[in-house]
Design an enzyme around this catalytic site. Sequence first.
Site, PDB file in Angstrom:
ATOM      1  N   ASP A   1      37.334 -23.077  12.127  1.00 45.92           N
ATOM      2  CA  ASP A   1      36.035 -22.772  12.717  1.00 45.92           C
ATOM      3  C   ASP A   1      35.972 -23.546  14.036  1.00 45.92           C
ATOM      4  O   ASP A   1      36.687 -24.536  14.208  1.00 45.92           O
ATOM      5  CB  ASP A   1      34.933 -23.228  11.756  1.00 45.92           C
ATOM      6  CG  ASP A   1      33.564 -23.117  12.389  1.00 45.92           C
ATOM      7  OD1 ASP A   1      33.232 -22.035  12.897  1.00 45.92           O
ATOM      8  OD2 ASP A   1      32.831 -24.140  12.388  1.00 45.92           O
TER       9      ASP A   1
HETATM   10 MG   LIG Z   1      30.690 -24.130  12.540  1.00 48.37          MG
END
Ligand SMILES: [Mg+2]
Length: 230
Positions: free
Chosen positions: A8
């Site tokens: 991420d």
């Molecule tokens: Mg994030």
Amino acid sequence: MITTILWDVDGTLLNFIAAEKAAMKALFKEYGLGECSDERIQRYSQINRKYWERLERGEITKREVLVGRFIEFFEEEGIDISIAQEFNEKYQLRLGDTIVYCDDSLDIIRSLQGKVKQYVVSNGTVAAQTKKLRLSGIGEVMDGIFLSEELGTEKPNIGFFDKVFEAFGEVDKKQILIVGDSLTSDIKGGNNAGIITCWYNPGKKKAAEEYKIDYEITDLHEVYEILFPL
Ligand SMILES: [Mg+2]
């Protein structure tokens, strides 16, 4: 053995709070909206989080998140909401201007080059992420970039991960690790996809029972222990 990491970006490799703050302050100045205090940014941040969670639950579209959050925020702050759409477009670009790494994320991903395959999996906008990944140097370290806007579906949807796996060709899900700060998108997404999950939790928050968290780390350096256990 883990051969592949799905990273991420916001709140994991890059400090999103710092970028958000800088972008908001700069745009408040540009639009002459008065001082953008930290309290104001906090109020925006809460609204923003709420909208993203709605998207993750499939209740609204990405477009509704991006403009809707500013409409609600401006309404609360007594600011003319007609600028919301344009404000959002400028905001996306500004977000890419401030690069603050979480821990030593760039050094860490660089050191893993050639040892594991690394990919970005992000729900951020193409406009913001493209700039961010280029300026930060993260983009060139990665073996590939998967942005929800380009895939047409977001984390935590299984459809997002199906498209990622499609691009990989052969996939052994026991060898894929997702590392992210969000339970609702990264960990839930990893659970949906049936891969190994690592929750990056520097704030040491408590997680609800429903998530299957295989690893929890408070510093990104801890990924080495997950990848190369003694
Ligand atoms: Mg994030």
